[in-house]
Enzyme design. Sequence first.
Site, PDB file in Angstrom:
ATOM      1  CG  ASP A 176      14.156  50.406  -1.993  1.00  0.00           C
ATOM      2  OD1 ASP A 176      14.085  50.006  -3.170  1.00  0.00           O
ATOM      3  OD2 ASP A 176      13.149  50.631  -1.304  1.00  0.00           O
ATOM      4  CG  HIS A 177      16.079  46.243  -6.253  1.00  0.00           C
ATOM      5  ND1 HIS A 177      15.145  45.708  -5.409  1.00  0.00           N
ATOM      6  CD2 HIS A 177      15.562  46.084  -7.501  1.00  0.00           C
ATOM      7  CE1 HIS A 177      14.131  45.258  -6.119  1.00  0.00           C
ATOM      8  NE2 HIS A 177      14.348  45.458  -7.387  1.00  0.00           N
ATOM      9  CG  HIS A 239      10.749  48.146  -3.711  1.00  0.00           C
ATOM     10  ND1 HIS A 239      12.020  48.282  -3.238  1.00  0.00           N
ATOM     11  CD2 HIS A 239      10.571  46.811  -3.888  1.00  0.00           C
ATOM     12  CE1 HIS A 239      12.591  47.089  -3.142  1.00  0.00           C
ATOM     13  NE2 HIS A 239      11.724  46.186  -3.518  1.00  0.00           N
TER      14      HIS A 239
HETATM   15  C1  BG6 Z   1      11.783  42.664  -4.339  1.00  0.00           C
HETATM   16  C2  BG6 Z   1      10.579  41.933  -3.803  1.00  0.00           C
HETATM   17  O1  BG6 Z   1      12.262  43.585  -3.399  1.00  0.00           O
HETATM   18  O2  BG6 Z   1      11.407  43.356  -5.534  1.00  0.00           O
HETATM   19  C3  BG6 Z   1      10.038  40.978  -4.838  1.00  0.00           C
HETATM   20  O3  BG6 Z   1      10.965  41.218  -2.645  1.00  0.00           O
HETATM   21  C4  BG6 Z   1       9.749  41.711  -6.127  1.00  0.00           C
HETATM   22  O4  BG6 Z   1       8.854  40.341  -4.360  1.00  0.00           O
HETATM   23  C5  BG6 Z   1      10.952  42.519  -6.576  1.00  0.00           C
HETATM   24  O5  BG6 Z   1       9.406  40.759  -7.105  1.00  0.00           O
HETATM   25  C6  BG6 Z   1      10.597  43.389  -7.756  1.00  0.00           C
HETATM   26  O6  BG6 Z   1      11.750  43.977  -8.260  1.00  0.00           O
HETATM   27  P1  BG6 Z   1      11.840  44.428  -9.785  1.00  0.00           P
HETATM   28  O7  BG6 Z   1      13.152  45.106  -9.880  1.00  0.00           O
HETATM   29  O8  BG6 Z   1      11.746  43.172 -10.597  1.00  0.00           O
HETATM   30  O9  BG6 Z   1      10.663  45.318 -10.007  1.00  0.00           O
END
Ligand code: BG6
Length: 487
Positions: A176-177, A239
């Site tokens: 989960d980044h 997230h």
């Molecule tokens: C991803 C989603 O996991 O996270 C995207 O699939 C979203 O829809 C993105 O735009 C948002 O990541 P960050 O790091 O730009 O907030």
Amino acid sequence: MSVKNNLCDFVLFGGHGDLAFRKLMPALYHLCSDNYISSESRIITVSRKDISREEHIELVKQKLIEFLPDDSFSNEDFEKFKAQLYMVSVDFSNIDSYEKLKDLLNQYDDRDRVNYLSTSPDFFGSICQALSKWELIASTSRVVLEKPLGKDLQSSRDINEKVLKYFQEDQIYRIDHYLGKDTVQNIMALRFSNRLFMPLWNSNHIDHVQITVAESVGVEGRWGYYDEYGALRDMIQNHLMQLLCLIAMEPPCSLDANSVRDEKVKVLRSLRKMSLSDIETKTVRGQYTQGAIDGKPVPSYLEGHDISSSNTETFAAIRVDVDNWRWNGVPFYIRTGKRMQRRNSEIVLQFKSVPHSIFPNNGATICSNKLVITLQPNESIELKLMNKVPGISDTMRLQQVDLELNAPLETKRKPDAYERLILDVIQANATLFMRLDEVEAAWKWSDEIINGWEENIVPLKTYTAGTNGPSASVQLIAQDGRSWNDE
Ligand code: BG6
């Protein structure tokens, strides 16, 4: 730092896909250039594309130039990096086509192998099966799974079961980044290294919590995927739930992966189940219509797609209750949306008001303290406190001021979340990855809402692109006598 231990073969399945070029290769490039990964390590792209190693190296170079910020590509670093790049063309669903990969990997059969699956989950099972058949899985091998890990509990179980046939749970790294973002990791530092918050972090002192992840971008080139998933599955189930867990969890006994994940899973299991009538009153779903962001017109969600209507939400807001001792009576309001006014991700802990005010303050109310943790675009932590307006006046006047935590970066460049996470996988540290029971608990909770929404008990509202979502989201929190931090 010494990089001796960070020697591995990093096998990137789906290495010619969008995520690989936008995020994974840039992260690997920086980790190699900054000497976090041994220069002996190989980065092996496995892709259906049938191109030579030279063509692959040239393609990676072009993509790095395209996706790295202006000043971070260096020809000199790339010359070293390219020696680490390899390429194998494989048809993921044809087991025999993996033989070339086996030949390459077996040149060093004593190395740790990280298998990063940046493909559609439809291939996870066949890739793992092929790795097993060609005896490419050792006890030190790891496998990294990219989202989406299913559309609901059942499909998530199906995907995980396929991988679990060949890898043990402790070899599986579910990404989960958000957990790789510096400010997200800082939540634990803030909570568990400052005694100040210890007595305050509970229902005695906190009135409610808000978690917002607002994006100004639309669904970009991923309409097909997004229309099947929507905001709840794409953002909230993973997230936002992870953010909620980090705020709500009990102190783990150590930073060790299972201790942290044990605490997070307890939070997920404490989420109050939602009846249909709760879903009706405590959730909001919306979809954007055309509008403007930063003065530029933006099309509606549906425009440009051969479809007259879609029931997919691009915005969701939910009141979540955590049924445990610490959070009894403290609602968590969470919301996320595409094409909102501005990109802004923040967590707000709103403290209760003072029991009694001794200040006349010219009729103005004393604002309650707030701890505002901004995750992006600019990272910050602010504690909003009341302070005397300096100087002389008839009565003592108060104003709200920010106590700001300011920690300048020690490095020239702010590392991307994927750098942290890839380095952790290489070092076999699973703390920032999701364990199976976490993923399942989050799906269990989300599924109830998804099922309710599928019965259409919560009408899909529209909101103009460039706003903060449908007005129903304002009502959602206003019905409890509260308001979003941006109102
Ligand atoms: C991803 C989603 O996991 O996270 C995207 O699939 C979203 O829809 C993105 O735009 C948002 O990541 P960050 O790091 O730009 O907030």
